[in-house]
Design a protein around this motif. Structure first.
Motif, PDB file in Angstrom:
ATOM      1  N   VAL A 286     -24.512  -0.206  44.985  1.00  0.00           N
ATOM      2  CA  VAL A 286     -23.875   0.454  46.130  1.00  0.00           C
ATOM      3  C   VAL A 286     -23.406  -0.576  47.152  1.00  0.00           C
ATOM      4  N   GLN A 287     -24.230  -1.593  47.416  1.00  0.00           N
ATOM      5  CA  GLN A 287     -23.839  -2.635  48.382  1.00  0.00           C
ATOM      6  C   GLN A 287     -22.567  -3.346  47.941  1.00  0.00           C
ATOM      7  N   ARG A 288     -22.505  -3.701  46.680  1.00  0.00           N
ATOM      8  CA  ARG A 288     -21.305  -4.394  46.184  1.00  0.00           C
ATOM      9  C   ARG A 288     -20.074  -3.502  46.244  1.00  0.00           C
ATOM     10  N   PHE A 289     -20.258  -2.242  45.887  1.00  0.00           N
ATOM     11  CA  PHE A 289     -19.128  -1.311  45.886  1.00  0.00           C
ATOM     12  C   PHE A 289     -18.560  -1.141  47.291  1.00  0.00           C
ATOM     13  N   ARG A 290     -19.440  -1.079  48.288  1.00  0.00           N
ATOM     14  CA  ARG A 290     -18.983  -0.803  49.653  1.00  0.00           C
ATOM     15  C   ARG A 290     -18.502  -2.052  50.371  1.00  0.00           C
ATOM     16  N   GLU A 291     -19.137  -3.193  50.064  1.00  0.00           N
ATOM     17  CA  GLU A 291     -18.744  -4.418  50.753  1.00  0.00           C
ATOM     18  C   GLU A 291     -17.591  -5.132  50.063  1.00  0.00           C
ATOM     19  N   ARG A 292     -17.417  -4.897  48.761  1.00  0.00           N
ATOM     20  CA  ARG A 292     -16.359  -5.582  48.003  1.00  0.00           C
ATOM     21  C   ARG A 292     -15.586  -4.560  47.178  1.00  0.00           C
ATOM     22  N   PRO A 293     -14.836  -3.706  47.836  1.00  0.00           N
ATOM     23  CA  PRO A 293     -14.167  -2.594  47.141  1.00  0.00           C
ATOM     24  C   PRO A 293     -13.097  -3.026  46.147  1.00  0.00           C
ATOM     25  N   ASP A 294     -12.665  -4.280  46.215  1.00  0.00           N
ATOM     26  CA  ASP A 294     -11.626  -4.747  45.298  1.00  0.00           C
ATOM     27  C   ASP A 294     -12.185  -5.445  44.059  1.00  0.00           C
ATOM     28  N   GLU A 295     -13.504  -5.541  43.952  1.00  0.00           N
ATOM     29  CA  GLU A 295     -14.104  -6.261  42.825  1.00  0.00           C
ATOM     30  C   GLU A 295     -14.584  -5.300  41.748  1.00  0.00           C
TER      31      GLU A 295
END
Length: 760
Positions: A286-295
């Motif tokens: 969830v952290q990666r999805f929200r902080e790095r939406p383009d990855e």
């Protein structure tokens, strides 16, 4: 803290491009050096080992070997059915580009069943044999004398070369596989289990001993992470005179192309608590999805249930539309949809030839981050090789990130000695020293009663070659295999044991009337009756040994005594079923079940698939709905699975005749419980087997052993023995697990005829 997280930066990887392409390979265009090296080295070598990293064109490298013998047939062994389809298309494209005459045909079990049957009949074995003999007899689009490139899987290859097809076809099919192919390519063989490696190494030994390498056969082995036990086997071949070439795509230092970005890797101990771990994984995703939406990212775990539960947790966080599952049960449509999702949740299904392709193709890596677990070194390096791939990309200098969960034992065994400033080489060196990352089964399997597995094809070959000059090669082949697998008995021992088993298998399948008439004339029948007498009637055995009676007297006995005849047949059924897991390619006790999943607990879009019954019983509620079992909900808690055996005698008799013994048990059923309550399993009819093979041991005297085996993935189940006088609790190692367990941790086990086998 002894198990603290470790952070290390793995430097970028590069691979050498070919500066000077041979004329024969001019059609490839932008070839890599390892592809050209495979082609060049295969001019002289018998076995070519391509160790280039994942995703760098090893398939094409292997296919270049076809150019040396363009008019001869070949076989390509892909590790899964999904990869058969992918590699068939790649092979067809290669054949067109290379202007080779081969016709390429995929040969999974489903493919073979779908081949035309107008000319040769409907049996799959008959079709396969005729395709090997002359493809024009099956396919109208193939010209006369056209070489074939067969793309198949380890299952088909094993059954073909180990004479496991039906009696009508197995000799013809085995002869075809042993003699037809001039080029043999084993893809991703680091993923092979012990049984698959036995099949591959047997074929290599046969090719050497029967002089097929001298006649020009080439075997290509493709892997980025060779198994140490297999490396030792290849070393034995080299010492025996087999010419082996090793190709490393990263060995050169010129014309380098970026193949993988730098990876910022964090090593964590896998938590003991499943709930704690799933919560941690959910937070990371969830952290990666929200902080790095383009990855784009992925999670790869070994457990199907963990992936499905993680999917549920992420959907509860509101990102269900952005995740997709790629698992064993997932149909092709679901996998194709999942590949385009921003976050992919996957099991080991993606360890095999899966490239995480995105459309439209990104200019940078397809995966920016990866979270994964790894049970062994091969899985670790395969999975870390999935993130940050940039071969052929225009943007190659953006770092990737990864979190790897390793067994907690790794910290106790010395992982903390890792110098985190020294990159990949230091990490590789330290991981090599950790016993918890060893694949535990290989040597134990080879040195156990499983060595009997190779006796079946050896005996079949010996009988086929009886009276011919090549018959002398059988003993040489056995001794070659014995040196590889470290067997400890003679060919005479194994030949006799295999004849016994064959006699048992045949008698078990016959009716009492047929047994009365035929038992003396069945292959192995007389040997098996002798074993029956020795095991069941010791006094009669003494008379037979002393010459006071003869085997001929039992002809009349079996004709007159129906009870003795029934006991012989039952003994044959138990004997053959006990060994059946050795000769079955699948390790599960039961066939997968057809299930319907209308609520998406297992599948993202499709509703129908096949599922392992133990997985279904442990994690889901379900009802029978026609021919399908319908999943209605996830179990509130995972069910405990156990067995119950009704033993129709007293407890002491059970201890003396059935404990610590490889055998097959009747009146045995699966029980699933939750909170002390039992839920019925009778609605799954396929679970009601007449005999279940395995070994029952005492849990108290073997507690440490059971714990160690469980950590290595060899599962046992509680079993309640209901005797006439008492109920007792034991542990049941079912199927092949029983043989492996005894081989790895016990000094002795009794075999079905009460002979003692010393493992190792």
């Amino acid at each position: 803290m002894s198990n603290q997280k470790l952070v290390i930066r793995l430097e970028p990887r590069s691979i050498s491009a070919c500066a000077s392409l041979p004329d024969e390979l001019s059609f490839i265009g932008n070839a890599l050096q390892h592809q050209v090296d495979v082609f060049e080295q295969s001019k002289d070598a018998d076995i070519i080992l391509d160790l280039a990293p994942t995703g760098t064109g090893k398939t094409k490298a292997g296919l270049t070997v076809l150019k040396h013998q363009p008019n001869k047939s070949a076989v390509y062994i892909a590790p899964t059915n999904a990869l058969i389809e992918q590699q068939t298309e790649a092979a067809k494209q290669f054949v067109r580009d290379a202007n080779l005459p081969h016709v390429v045909k995929s040969a999974s079990a489903k493919d073979i069943k779908s081949w035309p049957d107008e000319k040769v009949g409907r049996r799959s074995g008959e079709k396969l044999y005729n395709v090997l003999r002359n493809p024009t007899t099956v396919f109208d689009d193939v010209g006369a004398n056209t070489p074939i490139l067969l793309v198949t899987n380890p299952d088909i290859f094993y059954y073909a070369t180990f004479f496991a097809y039906n009696n009508l076809d197995r000799g013809n099919i085995a002869a075809g596989f042993y003699t037809k192919f001039s080029t043999v390519i084993f893809d991703e063989f680091h993923l092979y289990d012990a049984k698959q490696l036995v099949g591959m190494l047997f074929y290599l030994a046969y090719s050497h001993v029967f002089r097929f390498f001298q006649d020009g056969r080439k075997v290509v082995l493709l892997t980025a992470t060779p198994e140490p036990a297999c490396e030792l086997a290849l070393q034995n071949f080299k010492q025996a005179g087999v010419k082996i070439a090793r190709i490393d795509g990263e060995a050169g230092n010129t014309n380098l192309l970026p193949s993988q970005t730098a990876v910022n890797l964090e090593l964590r101990p896998k938590p003991d608590s499943k709930e704690e771990w799933l919560a941690e994984l959910t937070a990371e995703v969830v952290q990666r999805f929200r902080e790095r939406p383009d990855e784009n990212g992925a999670v790869i775990l070994d457990s199907l249930d963990n992936i499905n539960r993680l999917s549920t947790l992420l959907r509860q966080q509101g990102i269900g539309d952005d995740i997709g599952r790629i698992t064993g049960p997932a149909p092709k449509k679901d996998r194709e949809r999942a590949m385009q999702c921003q976050i992919i949740l996957a099991t080991s299904t993606v360890d095999v030839g899966f490239n995480f392709e995105k459309y439209p193709k990104p200019k940078r890596q397809n995966l920016d981050w990866l979270i994964f677990s790894a049970r062994d070194r091969a899985a670790f390096w395969q999975r870390i090789g999935r993130v940050g791939r940039v071969l052929g990309k225009s943007e190659t200098n953006i770092d990737s990130e990864s979190i790897a969960y390793l067994p907690a034992n790794a910290w106790e065994e010395g992982l903390t000695s890792l110098d985190t400033s020294e990159g990949r080489t230091a990490l590789k060196d330290v991981l090599e020293t950790l016993p918890c990352l060893d694949k535990p089964f290989l040597k134990a399997y080879w040195r156990s009663e499983a060595f009997l597995e190779i006796a079946r094809p050896l005996l079949e070959l010996e009988e086929m070659l009886e009276g011919l000059a090549e018959e002398k090669f059988i003993l040489e082949l056995f001794n070659t295999l014995k040196s590889i697998f470290e067997g400890n008995r003679t060919w005479d021992d194994y030949r006799y044991r295999m004849k016994l088993l064959r006699g048992a298998e045949t008698i078990a399948k016959k009716t009492p009337k047929e047994i009365k008439k035929d038992w003396k004339y069945i292959k192995g029948g007389q040997a098996f009756v002798r074993t029956f007498i020795k095991a069941k009637f010791p006094e009669d055995w003494d008379d037979l040994q002393a010459g006071r009676t003869t085997l001929d007297e039992y002809v009349d006995l079996f004709k007159k005594d129906e009870d003795a005849l029934a006991e012989l047949k039952e003994f044959a059924e138990v004997f053959s079923t006990s060994y059946a897991p050795l000769f079955s390619f699948r390790s599960s006790l039961f066939e997968s079940l057809s299930i319907r999943d209308p609520y998406g607990f297992i599948l993202d879009e499709s509703e129908e698939t096949r599922l392992d019954p133990f997985h279904l019983l442990r994690y889901y509620e379900f009802v029978q709905n026609g021919d399908y079992i319908e999943v209605t909900s996830r179990a509130a808690e995972a069910y405990q699975l156990s067995f119950e055996l009704r033993y129709t005698d007293n407890w002491q008799e059970f201890i003396s005749t059935e404990l610590n013994k490889l055998t097959a048990f009747k009146n045995c059923r699966i029980i699933r419980t939750l909170g002390g309550g039992t839920r019925p399993t009778d609605q799954i009819q396929s679970l009601n087997k007449h005999l279940l093979p395995g070994i029952i041991i005492c849990p108290r005297t073997n507690a440490a052993v059971i714990f160690q085996l469980n950590k290595q993935g060899i599962i046992s189940y509680p079993i309640t023995i209901v005797c006439n006088d008492v109920e007792k609790e034991y542990r049941f190692f079912a199927g092949l697990s029983g043989i492996l367990a005894i081989a790895m941790k016990f000094k002795q086990l009794r075999l079905p005829d009460d002979e003692v086998f010393i493992a190792g």
